[in-house]
Design an enzyme around this catalytic site. Structure first.
Site, PDB file in Angstrom:
ATOM      1  N   ASN A 161     -12.691 -37.276   9.557  1.00 33.52           N
ATOM      2  CA  ASN A 161     -12.033 -36.107   8.961  1.00 33.52           C
ATOM      3  C   ASN A 161     -13.128 -35.134   8.529  1.00 33.52           C
ATOM      4  O   ASN A 161     -13.820 -35.375   7.544  1.00 33.52           O
ATOM      5  CB  ASN A 161     -11.191 -36.556   7.751  1.00 33.52           C
ATOM      6  N   TRP A 162     -13.244 -34.050   9.285  1.00 33.50           N
ATOM      7  CA  TRP A 162     -14.328 -33.099   8.995  1.00 33.50           C
ATOM      8  C   TRP A 162     -14.041 -32.244   7.776  1.00 33.50           C
ATOM      9  O   TRP A 162     -14.910 -31.524   7.318  1.00 33.50           O
ATOM     10  CB  TRP A 162     -14.557 -32.198  10.223  1.00 33.50           C
ATOM     11  N   LYS A 163     -12.819 -32.300   7.276  1.00 38.03           N
ATOM     12  CA  LYS A 163     -12.423 -31.462   6.134  1.00 38.03           C
ATOM     13  C   LYS A 163     -12.792 -30.000   6.439  1.00 38.03           C
ATOM     14  O   LYS A 163     -12.628 -29.581   7.576  1.00 38.03           O
ATOM     15  CB  LYS A 163     -13.036 -32.008   4.839  1.00 38.03           C
ATOM     16  N   HIS A 184      -3.219 -36.587   2.492  1.00 45.04           N
ATOM     17  CA  HIS A 184      -4.596 -36.797   2.028  1.00 45.04           C
ATOM     18  C   HIS A 184      -4.688 -36.398   0.557  1.00 45.04           C
ATOM     19  O   HIS A 184      -4.064 -35.440   0.119  1.00 45.04           O
ATOM     20  CB  HIS A 184      -5.567 -35.972   2.877  1.00 45.04           C
ATOM     21  N   GLU A 216      -6.782 -34.834  -1.094  1.00 44.24           N
ATOM     22  CA  GLU A 216      -7.175 -33.431  -1.370  1.00 44.24           C
ATOM     23  C   GLU A 216      -5.983 -32.497  -1.182  1.00 44.24           C
ATOM     24  O   GLU A 216      -5.865 -31.483  -1.872  1.00 44.24           O
ATOM     25  CB  GLU A 216      -8.354 -33.046  -0.473  1.00 44.24           C
ATOM     26  N   GLU A 271      -6.873 -44.923   0.756  1.00 44.72           N
ATOM     27  CA  GLU A 271      -8.067 -44.245   0.267  1.00 44.72           C
ATOM     28  C   GLU A 271      -8.036 -44.169  -1.257  1.00 44.72           C
ATOM     29  O   GLU A 271      -7.355 -43.296  -1.823  1.00 44.72           O
ATOM     30  CB  GLU A 271      -8.124 -42.811   0.814  1.00 44.72           C
ATOM     31  N   GLY A 321     -15.812 -39.345  -1.315  1.00 47.73           N
ATOM     32  CA  GLY A 321     -16.901 -38.397  -1.506  1.00 47.73           C
ATOM     33  C   GLY A 321     -17.780 -38.682  -2.707  1.00 47.73           C
ATOM     34  O   GLY A 321     -18.572 -37.843  -3.122  1.00 47.73           O
ATOM     35  N   SER A 338     -15.959 -43.031   1.157  1.00 47.59           N
ATOM     36  CA  SER A 338     -17.408 -43.255   1.195  1.00 47.59           C
ATOM     37  C   SER A 338     -17.836 -44.331   2.192  1.00 47.59           C
ATOM     38  O   SER A 338     -18.783 -45.080   1.930  1.00 47.59           O
ATOM     39  CB  SER A 338     -17.949 -43.586  -0.205  1.00 47.59           C
ATOM     40  N   GLY A 373     -15.047 -39.366   5.969  1.00 49.62           N
ATOM     41  CA  GLY A 373     -15.259 -37.957   5.658  1.00 49.62           C
ATOM     42  C   GLY A 373     -16.710 -37.569   5.892  1.00 49.62           C
ATOM     43  O   GLY A 373     -17.126 -37.294   7.012  1.00 49.62           O
ATOM     44  N   GLY A 374     -17.493 -37.582   4.829  1.00 48.92           N
ATOM     45  CA  GLY A 374     -18.874 -37.094   4.878  1.00 48.92           C
ATOM     46  C   GLY A 374     -19.705 -37.657   6.025  1.00 48.92           C
ATOM     47  O   GLY A 374     -20.402 -36.907   6.726  1.00 48.92           O
TER      48      GLY A 374
END
Ligand code: G3H
Length: 283
Positions: free
Chosen positions: A30-32, A126, A128, A198, A204, A244, A265-266
């Site tokens: 997920n590149w956000k 998600h 966010e 999650e 993150g 993470s 993610g990251g």
């Protein structure tokens, strides 16, 4: 709630009933809201195509247990990223959609739109989206159903906050989210639903939920699915862990019996890191 005891990588279920399906591993990036430019998105896509291994799915792979790789670029980049990665066997998805079909919804994107540019998956719920964009369970449920109606697959994200974790209501929170977000989703449709557990406190933050603890939570989620549907759905539904995930933690997570993939993610923004994650080492 019965903690899972097995730590074998049992994607292939051992039940004697043929009704139970295998759970194909699925690794998602997920590149956000990254990277900043189309040029950077294509560079990342191109680098990723060179890092696929023997276990990852090739295009039209007949191996039903190859590792599925899905990336979720920002909407403006989806088409060109798809063009860059599809020959390599990587699938693209959308990070969000609105549940209405069309109309005066400035800034929104319909499921039909992302379907028409090749998306096979859509992230729903998600954390966010829940916290920053006020997506509540009713809206998430509508999105899940719209994605399914359009012939795509939702990755339904659930998970508790740090406060809820500390209050020891993790299971209750996750069970409530699952039951509300899946209202009206049929048993037949569940074969196209992926769940992503999650824990919000691990997203993150560098705080990874331990593999054993994540596995126990996944096992609990299967008991919730068994109550909502039946054992067949509970055992056949793929459940990813997210929060993470790094090259250092992926092997331990994927060694767990109830973890069928990761939502990253990251680390998915660095080709070498995501490459190591999708090529996780099996026991
Ligand atoms: O969708 C991905 C998750 O929010 C995990 O993000 P993270 O790997 O940066 O913690």
């Amino acid at each position: 709630f019965a903690p899972a005891s097995s730590i074998s990588h049992a994607h292939q279920l051992t039940s004697t009933t043929s009704l139970l399906a295998s759970r194909q591993p699925i690794m998602a990036g997920n590149w956000k809201m990254n990277p900043a430019t189309e040029e950077d998105a294509l560079a990342l896509s191109s680098a990723l195509t060179k890092l696929l291994g023997e276990e990852t799915c090739a295009i039209d792979d007949s191996d039903e247990m190859c590792t599925e790789v899905v990336i979720f670029p920002p909407h403006p980049f989806i088409s060109k990223v798809r063009d860059a990665v599809e020959e390599a066997g990587i699938t693209v998805g959308a990070q969000s959609i609105f549940f209405e079909d069309k109309g005066a919804y400035t800034g929104s994107v319909a499921a039909s739109m992302v379907k028409s540019i090749g998306c096979e998956y859509v992230l729903c719920g998600h954390s966010e989206r829940r916290t920053l964009f006020n997506d509540d369970d009713m809206a998430i449920n509508k999105k899940v159903k719209k994605v399914l109606e359009m012939g795509m697959k939702p990755i339904l994200c659930i998970g508790e906050t740090k406060e809820e974790y500390d209050l020891k209501v993790k299971n209750e929170v996750c069970a409530m989210q699952l039951s509300k977000d899946l209202v009206g989703v049929t048993k037949e449709q569940m074969k196209d639903v992926v769940i992503a557990y999650e824990p919000v406190w691990a997203i993150g933050t560098g705080l990874v939920c331990g593999a054993e603890e994540a596995n126990d939570t996944h096992a609990f989620l299967r008991t919730v699915l068994a109550n909502l549907y039946d054992d067949e759905v509970a055992q056949a539904t793929r459940i990813q862990y997210g929060g993470s995930v790094t090259p250092d933690s992926v092997d331990g997570l994927m060694a767990m019996s109830e973890i069928d993939g990761c939502l990253v993610g990251g680390a998915s923004l660095v080709a070498e890191s995501f490459g190591r994650i999708i090529n996780y080492k099996k026991e």
